[in-house]
Structures are given as C-alpha cells and as structure tokens.
Design a protein around this motif. Structure first.
Motif, PDB file in Angstrom:
ATOM      1  N   GLY A 213      -7.956  14.349  -6.169  1.00 46.21           N
ATOM      2  CA  GLY A 213      -8.401  12.974  -5.928  1.00 46.21           C
ATOM      3  C   GLY A 213      -7.243  12.080  -5.566  1.00 46.21           C
ATOM      4  N   GLU A 214      -6.128  12.247  -6.291  1.00 46.93           N
ATOM      5  CA  GLU A 214      -4.959  11.425  -6.008  1.00 46.93           C
ATOM      6  C   GLU A 214      -4.363  11.740  -4.657  1.00 46.93           C
ATOM      7  OE1 GLU A 214      -1.786  11.169  -8.716  1.00 46.93           O
ATOM      8  OE2 GLU A 214      -2.965  10.180 -10.259  1.00 46.93           O
ATOM      9  N   GLY A 215      -4.441  13.026  -4.292  1.00 48.04           N
ATOM     10  CA  GLY A 215      -3.886  13.414  -3.002  1.00 48.04           C
ATOM     11  C   GLY A 215      -4.580  12.693  -1.879  1.00 48.04           C
ATOM     12  N   LEU A 216      -5.885  12.638  -1.987  1.00 50.29           N
ATOM     13  CA  LEU A 216      -6.656  11.924  -0.979  1.00 50.29           C
ATOM     14  C   LEU A 216      -6.268  10.445  -0.973  1.00 50.29           C
ATOM     15  CD1 LEU A 216      -9.056  12.807   0.876  1.00 50.29           C
ATOM     16  CD2 LEU A 216     -10.509  11.609  -0.761  1.00 50.29           C
ATOM     17  N   ALA A 217      -6.293   9.844  -2.161  1.00 56.03           N
ATOM     18  CA  ALA A 217      -5.948   8.423  -2.275  1.00 56.03           C
ATOM     19  C   ALA A 217      -4.525   8.188  -1.765  1.00 56.03           C
ATOM     20  CB  ALA A 217      -6.085   7.960  -3.712  1.00 56.03           C
ATOM     21  N   GLY A 218      -3.637   9.124  -2.089  1.00 54.46           N
ATOM     22  CA  GLY A 218      -2.250   8.980  -1.655  1.00 54.46           C
ATOM     23  C   GLY A 218      -2.163   8.812  -0.153  1.00 54.46           C
ATOM     24  N   TYR A 219      -2.879   9.663   0.564  1.00 53.98           N
ATOM     25  CA  TYR A 219      -2.805   9.570   2.023  1.00 53.98           C
ATOM     26  C   TYR A 219      -3.565   8.375   2.560  1.00 53.98           C
ATOM     27  CZ  TYR A 219       0.023  13.617   2.790  1.00 53.98           C
ATOM     28  OH  TYR A 219       1.087  14.461   2.828  1.00 53.98           O
ATOM     29  N   VAL A 220      -4.594   7.940   1.842  1.00 51.78           N
ATOM     30  CA  VAL A 220      -5.277   6.707   2.268  1.00 51.78           C
ATOM     31  C   VAL A 220      -4.316   5.523   2.179  1.00 51.78           C
ATOM     32  CG1 VAL A 220      -7.090   5.062   1.708  1.00 51.78           C
ATOM     33  CG2 VAL A 220      -7.590   7.508   1.705  1.00 51.78           C
ATOM     34  N   PHE A 221      -3.632   5.420   1.018  1.00 51.05           N
ATOM     35  CA  PHE A 221      -2.710   4.296   0.847  1.00 51.05           C
ATOM     36  C   PHE A 221      -1.518   4.395   1.785  1.00 51.05           C
ATOM     37  CE2 PHE A 221      -4.960   3.609  -3.152  1.00 51.05           C
ATOM     38  CZ  PHE A 221      -4.995   2.227  -3.191  1.00 51.05           C
TER      39      PHE A 221
ATOM     40  N   SER B 235      -7.996   5.692  -8.485  1.00 49.56           N
ATOM     41  CA  SER B 235      -6.701   5.240  -7.969  1.00 49.56           C
ATOM     42  C   SER B 235      -6.822   3.871  -7.321  1.00 49.56           C
ATOM     43  CB  SER B 235      -6.175   6.234  -6.936  1.00 49.56           C
ATOM     44  OG  SER B 235      -6.029   7.497  -7.523  1.00 49.56           O
ATOM     45  N   TYR B 236      -7.956   3.658  -6.667  1.00 46.37           N
ATOM     46  CA  TYR B 236      -8.157   2.369  -6.000  1.00 46.37           C
ATOM     47  C   TYR B 236      -8.334   1.264  -7.042  1.00 46.37           C
ATOM     48  CZ  TYR B 236      -9.158   5.863  -2.502  1.00 46.37           C
ATOM     49  OH  TYR B 236      -9.059   6.947  -1.692  1.00 46.37           O
TER      50      TYR B 236
ATOM     51  N   PRO C 113     -14.338  12.072  -8.722  1.00 39.68           N
ATOM     52  CA  PRO C 113     -13.083  11.437  -8.362  1.00 39.68           C
ATOM     53  C   PRO C 113     -12.200  11.057  -9.553  1.00 39.68           C
ATOM     54  CG  PRO C 113     -14.951   9.980  -7.960  1.00 39.68           C
ATOM     55  CD  PRO C 113     -15.515  11.309  -8.341  1.00 39.68           C
ATOM     56  N   ALA C 114     -12.729  10.333 -10.502  1.00 37.16           N
ATOM     57  CA  ALA C 114     -11.825   9.687 -11.432  1.00 37.16           C
ATOM     58  C   ALA C 114     -11.602  10.430 -12.733  1.00 37.16           C
ATOM     59  CB  ALA C 114     -12.347   8.294 -11.753  1.00 37.16           C
ATOM     60  N   LYS C 115     -12.684  10.708 -13.418  1.00 36.24           N
ATOM     61  CA  LYS C 115     -12.525  11.089 -14.812  1.00 36.24           C
ATOM     62  C   LYS C 115     -11.994  12.499 -15.014  1.00 36.24           C
ATOM     63  CE  LYS C 115     -15.976   8.040 -16.854  1.00 36.24           C
ATOM     64  NZ  LYS C 115     -17.325   8.021 -17.407  1.00 36.24           N
TER      65      LYS C 115
ATOM     66  N   LEU D 108       1.241   7.700  -6.927  1.00 38.92           N
ATOM     67  CA  LEU D 108       0.267   8.763  -6.669  1.00 38.92           C
ATOM     68  C   LEU D 108       0.987  10.071  -6.390  1.00 38.92           C
ATOM     69  CD1 LEU D 108      -2.146   6.714  -4.397  1.00 38.92           C
ATOM     70  CD2 LEU D 108      -2.377   7.202  -6.825  1.00 38.92           C
ATOM     71  N   ARG D 109       0.337  11.158  -6.830  1.00 38.27           N
ATOM     72  CA  ARG D 109       0.908  12.466  -6.546  1.00 38.27           C
ATOM     73  C   ARG D 109       0.127  13.085  -5.407  1.00 38.27           C
ATOM     74  NH1 ARG D 109       0.503  14.976 -12.145  1.00 38.27           N
ATOM     75  NH2 ARG D 109      -0.822  13.153 -12.365  1.00 38.27           N
ATOM     76  N   PHE D 110       0.795  13.443  -4.367  1.00 38.25           N
ATOM     77  CA  PHE D 110       0.106  14.092  -3.258  1.00 38.25           C
ATOM     78  C   PHE D 110       1.089  15.021  -2.583  1.00 38.25           C
ATOM     79  CE2 PHE D 110       1.665   9.925  -2.034  1.00 38.25           C
ATOM     80  CZ  PHE D 110       2.405  10.167  -0.904  1.00 38.25           C
TER      81      PHE D 110
ATOM     82  N   MET E 171      -7.400  16.277 -10.691  1.00 38.86           N
ATOM     83  CA  MET E 171      -6.865  14.917 -10.609  1.00 38.86           C
ATOM     84  C   MET E 171      -5.967  14.811  -9.380  1.00 38.86           C
ATOM     85  SD  MET E 171      -4.986  12.831 -13.605  1.00 38.86           S
ATOM     86  CE  MET E 171      -3.395  13.590 -13.476  1.00 38.86           C
TER      87      MET E 171
ATOM     88  N   LEU F 210       0.833  -1.202   0.000  1.00 37.71           N
ATOM     89  CA  LEU F 210       0.000   0.000   0.000  1.00 37.71           C
ATOM     90  C   LEU F 210       0.870   1.256   0.000  1.00 37.71           C
ATOM     91  CD1 LEU F 210      -2.793  -0.991   2.571  1.00 37.71           C
ATOM     92  CD2 LEU F 210      -2.918  -1.018   0.081  1.00 37.71           C
TER      93      LEU F 210
END
Lengths: 297, 327
Positions: free
Chosen positions: B32-40, A199-200, B20-22, A115-117, B29, A107
């Motif tokens: 959305g990725e920033g959020l996902a980044g911190y989730v992962f 992303s998921y 979120p995605a498209k 991912l870019r964050f 983008m 993960l």
C-alpha cells in the motif's frame, strides 16, 4: 557535569573583568565599522534615488541636498510599458512559483521522508544529484523543449518559468522538507495508522499541519529567489509588456543616456522593496532557516 | 495517471486481498505504501523526466550537432566531436572565459569565506542586539544576484561613482573601474565578497557546535587566543568550512547576473567579464549556436562534477569530524 555559562571564561578578578569589558567594546566598534562599509552601498542607493541629475554627479554625500521624488514617477513611466505592469508580471510569476514549490516539493518530500517504496534510495540519490546540477547547463535544451511545445512566446508567456516549479524541480526545497519531516515523531504516524488512517490520511492530518514551518521557509525563499532571478526570465521573455522587473531594469542600461540614472536608481530601489519587506518581517526566521539547512544566498 | 510511469512496487502475488490501511503484515503494508509512495512522488518524477533527464539527453545529443534554433530539429547535421574540438583548440574566447571564471572563483571565494569567518567570530557571543547585526550582515546576500544590486554596484564603480568620490577625499585620482579591462572583473569580485552573509550564518551555526570545554581546557594549558583559534576552532569548524567551500565554489562558477549587467550582456570591456555562463548564454541565445552551447554546457557540468569530486577526495586530509569515524 555542571554546565558553564557560555560567557567569557576566567573573569574572576576586577582587572580581568575590566579587560573583558574593554574587549567587548572593541569588538563592537570593529563590528560597527564593518557594518558601515557593508551597508554603505544600500544607503547610497536610497540617497541617490532621491537626487537630481546634477546632484548625482556633484554631491558625494549620502543625503540629497534637495529631495527629488520625481525620479520615481519618471522611472515608473520611462518606457512604453509602465513599471506597474512589470511589477505585476513579477508578482504573478513569483506567487505561482511559491504555490508550485510548496505543493509539489511537499508531496515529494513526504514520499522520501515517510513512505517505503521500491527504489526509494535510488530516487533519493538522483534527487540529491539534481541539487548540484547548475541551471545554466539545462537552459538550452529546456528552451528548445518549451519552444517545441509552443510554450515560449505564447499568449501567456510564463509557462516555461512556472511549469517546472509545479513539478518539484527545485530539489533544494525537497531536501529541506525531507530534513524537516524526519524530525516529526514517527509515533504520530503509527498512532494514526492504528486508528485506520491511510498514507493519504496521515499526510493530510499529521504531516501537513506539522510541516507549516518548512512550508513557510520554502515560500519565503521561493518568493525572494524568483523575484531576484534574472537568467531564466531573460531567456524566456521577449516582449516588452511581458517583462518582469529584473529584465525591465536592464533596459535602463541599454539607454546609455546619463539622464536616466536617477530614475534607474528609483526603480532599482522599488524593485528591492518586496525583498526588504520580507526581510524585515521574517528576519529571524530567514537567518535561522539558513542555520538549519545551509541555504545559499 | 501517474501510475503508468511508476514501476509496479511489489509482485502482488502474496496478498490476495487489497486492504489499504489496516494491514498488519509488513509485506502488505509495504504494498500500500509503495503505491502511495509513487503517487506522492509523481510530480517530482514527471519533472525529473521532462524538465531534467530528457533535456540532459537532448543537450548531449545536440552537443554533437551544429543545431541552431532556426533549422528543424529533424534535419540537424551531426558533426561528431567538432564542437569539442573547436572549444579546446580553435576558440580563444572560450579559453578566455574559462580563465576569467577560474580567477574569479580562486580569488573571490577564499576572500568571501575569510570575511564570513572573521565576522562570524566577532558575532559569536550572545549579547543583546547580536541578532540584528547578523540580519544586517546577511542582507546583501539576500538581495544576492538581483539586477538592482548589480546596477548599484556598477554605478558605484563608474567614473563619477561613489567609490571615486571617496578616493578623491584622499586626493587619489580614480578611474572608471567598470570600463577598465584590468579592473572590471575585480569590481565583480568585490561585489561577491561583499555578499558574505550566507556563509557567515552557516559559520555561526558551526561555531555554536564547538564545545566550550575545549576552550577552557586550552586556556588552562596556557594557549593564546590565536593558538586556540588554530588548534580548536579551525579543526572543529572544518566540516562547515568544507561545506561552505564546496557551495561557494559552485556558486562562484555560476556568476552571471552581475557580469551581464556590468557589460550589458557582452562580457566586456575587452572580454574582461566574460564569465563561463555568460559566454554560454551569448553562444546559445545571441549567436544561436545551440549545438556549440550544449557542448559548452556539458564541459561545464563535467568540470563542476570533477571539482566537487576533487574537494571530497582531498577533504579527508583536513576535514575533521568529531564523531571520529567520519573519515
């Protein structure tokens, strides 16, 4: 440019070829001699575990004059708790570590690699920093934390050994998987994104299936390292019946009586068996795994 | 739940709709990725805080106290620099453990790397069966710091161990090497050198990267094999040598298991195998002086950081990167 075959250069003449062959044989002999020295302790361990007590002292040779398989049964039941229990404990800790490392490091690696964050560079630098952090440095405060949270000596005493592994604290595996994922073509992500994947979804359907080699490498090395690990298990396990194999083996040294040498060797040999089996099964992968990533031994 | 710890990735002012995605705009983008980044990243972040960062701060604090695990954490006594003072001025066994660790690393690491490079050079040709050789040389490294291997090693260098039996074949009288203060540490050094497989495999990978044209050019110029080794192999391999040197030095400082097994956790005979980490373990978990042990841990950490920095600052004088702008 024409690619040269990677064999010895300038071997046009017959004499040159003969010299090359002689050198090859010489090299092979030197290698075999070194290998004999390197493998000697391992063969000696196997031989000794089958020797009777008096033979251990008297017989210099590798092979026992008479096979004494009793060392194994004696060693197995040498303490109040049988070695079966110790092996089970080690297996539980190792397998949970494998699962924890594989999941949590994957993960984290996906986040770092794909991912870019905000602050990604900063966190990545921190992760690399923890790679160099020796485990011995943190052991005292970690012990105190686990003790204050009632995890040391609890009914199930392996939490302090297992919980960190579910939180991607083995930065090494995070790094390994990041390196691996960087090799997966980005076009696959882009294509999935155009198809509407989040992303998921990309993680689930693109990265996860393609990361299997990195996951297998992580699993193998997590297992072997945890199986061999001693320091943390020594610190956190205090009840005999909770002992893992490495901690239990040190009990043989405590009992200074010489009579336990045969059983001690038998159990030492058995304790290396899972690692041996992994080695035989994954020999090529292990060596290549280090090649690409610089794994420590 | 992870989101509470994660800082807000981007100010959400710009995007009014949360698709979120498209999203095509890079700003959205990224959101959305920033959020996902911190989730992962959340398991790692929690681990970083709970298992690494907070313990480090705690250990720094404890290093200024006389904390033992038995008294309550709330009424520990602040002792200022007393632990550090004791370490540097009033604790001979501390200095002894520093000395043991340094001599172990200074002798075992170079010899281990030399063995690794030597065998790697012998194995650096493709022939049938070479893979098996590589694997077998790597095997001792894989069994690495296991207690079982340390037990075998100690037994081999005991009074009536295999090593003395071997010496007696030549009429040489052996000695109980592991019980002799003058030889116990050397026994551990030999064990470390024996496990040269891991750096060897890394050397092999490095040797594959050396272009064969360089050797051809050198042999056309009439360079001897030794000369080729010095002028082609060593410089081309210097990044890998550097990598192995840093890695093995750090590993060398951390040697624990074998020293523990050899001395049954005491660092004996006569403190001959009192490696730094073993000393730290005894101080913290046998003598329960956790404040003092924390101070030792911090000095250890700083020492390793310092040595790594030293390697990197001297590396530019001898590490050669073939892409030219490496240094």
């Amino acid at each position: 440019m024409v690619a040269q075959t990677p064999t010895l250069p300038q071997r046009g003449t017959v004499a040159g070829r003969r010299r090359g062959a002689g050198r090859q044989v010489g090299r092979l002999l030197v290698l075999i001699a070194i290998l004999a020295v390197v493998l000697y302790p391992l063969f000696w361990m196997i031989g000794t575990s089958f020797k009777s007590q008096e033979e251990i002292v008297s017989n210099i040779g590798l092979l026992p004059r008479e096979f004494t398989p009793g060392n194994f049964s004696n060693g197995w039941g040498n303490f109040d708790v049988s070695f079966g229990r110790f092996f089970l404990n080690s297996a539980v800790v190792s397998l949970l570590t494998v699962v924890g490392n594989a999941v949590s490091c994957l993960l984290a690696a996906y986040a770092f690699a794909r991912l870019r964050f905000r602050l990604r560079g900063f966190w990545f630098a921190i992760m690399i920093g923890t790679l160099l952090l020796p485990g011995h440095v943190l052991i005292v405060p970690q012990y105190i934390l686990f003790q204050k949270t009632q995890m040391v000596g609890a009914a199930w005493p392996y939490l302090p050994l297992v919980v960190p592994q579910f939180l991607a604290t083995e930065a090494f595996f995070v790094f390994l998987m990041v390196q691996f994922m960087r090799g997966i073509p980005r076009e696959l992500d882009e294509a999935a994104k155009i198809d509407g994947a989040t992303s998921y979804g990309i993680f689930r359907h693109v990265i996860l299936p393609l990361s299997r080699p990195a996951l297998v490498t992580t699993a193998i090395f997590s297992f072997i390292w945890t199986w061999n690990d001693f320091f943390r298990q020594l610190v956190y396990l205090s009840d005999l019946e909770d002992y893992t194999v490495p901690v239990a083996l040190t009990l043989f040294i405590d009992s200074t009586s010489q009579s336990a040498v045969g059983p001690m060797f038998a159990m030492s040999l058995l304790s290396l068996l899972p690692v041996f089996l992994f080695f035989i099964a994954f020999q090529r992968m292990l060596v290549e795994g280090i090649n690409t990533s610089g794994l420590k031994g | 739940m992870a989101l509470t710890t994660a800082p807000n990735p981007t100010p959400p002012a710009k995007s009014s709709v949360r698709t979120p995605a498209k999203a095509r705009g890079s700003g959205r983008m990224r959101h959305g990725e920033g959020l996902a980044g911190y989730v992962f990243l959340s398991p790692w972040l929690i681990g970083l805080m709970a298992i690494t960062a907070i313990p480090m701060l705690l250990s720094l604090y404890l290093s200024f106290t006389n904390y033992d695990i038995l008294t309550d954490l709330s009424d520990v006594e602040w002792v200022g620099l007393a632990n550090y003072e004791r370490m540097f001025t009033a604790d001979p066994s501390y200095w002894h453990s520093v000395q043991v660790t340094l001599s172990f690393a200074l002798i075992a690491v170079p010899l281990k790397l030399a063995a690794a490079l030597g065998v790697a050079l012998l194995l650096n040709r493709a022939w049938r069966g070479v893979g098996l050789f590589r694997g077998l040389f790597y095997l001792p490294s894989l069994l690495g710091g296991s207690v079982a291997l340390a037990i075998v090693w100690v037994s081999m260098f005991n009074r009536d161990g295999a090593f003395n039996s071997f010496l007696s074949l030549f009429g040489v009288e052996g000695k109980p090497w592991v019980n002799d203060p003058g030889w116990a540490l050397e026994t551990l050094m030999v064990l470390a050198i024996w496990q040269f497989g891991a750096p060897m495999v890394i050397f092999l990978a490095g040797l594959k990267q050396v272009p064969t044209e360089l050797y051809e050019a050198a042999s056309v110029d009439g360079a001897s094999r030794f000369r080729q080794f010095v002028s082609v192999t060593l410089p081309m391999l210097s990044p890998v040598i550097f990598f192995n040197l840093v890695l093995e030095t750090i590993n060398g400082f951390q040697g624990f298991t074998a020293a523990f097994v050899l001395s049954n956790g005491t660092g004996g005979p006569v403190d001959a195998t009192l490696m730094y980490t073993l000393n730290l373990y005894i101080t913290g978990f046998t003598e329960l002086e956790m404040g003092y042990a924390s101070a030792m841990a911090w000095v250890f950490l700083l020492a390793i950081a310092l040595i790594t920095a030293l390697f990197f600052s001297t590396g530019r004088f001898w590490v050669h990167y073939s892409d030219g702008d490496g240094n």
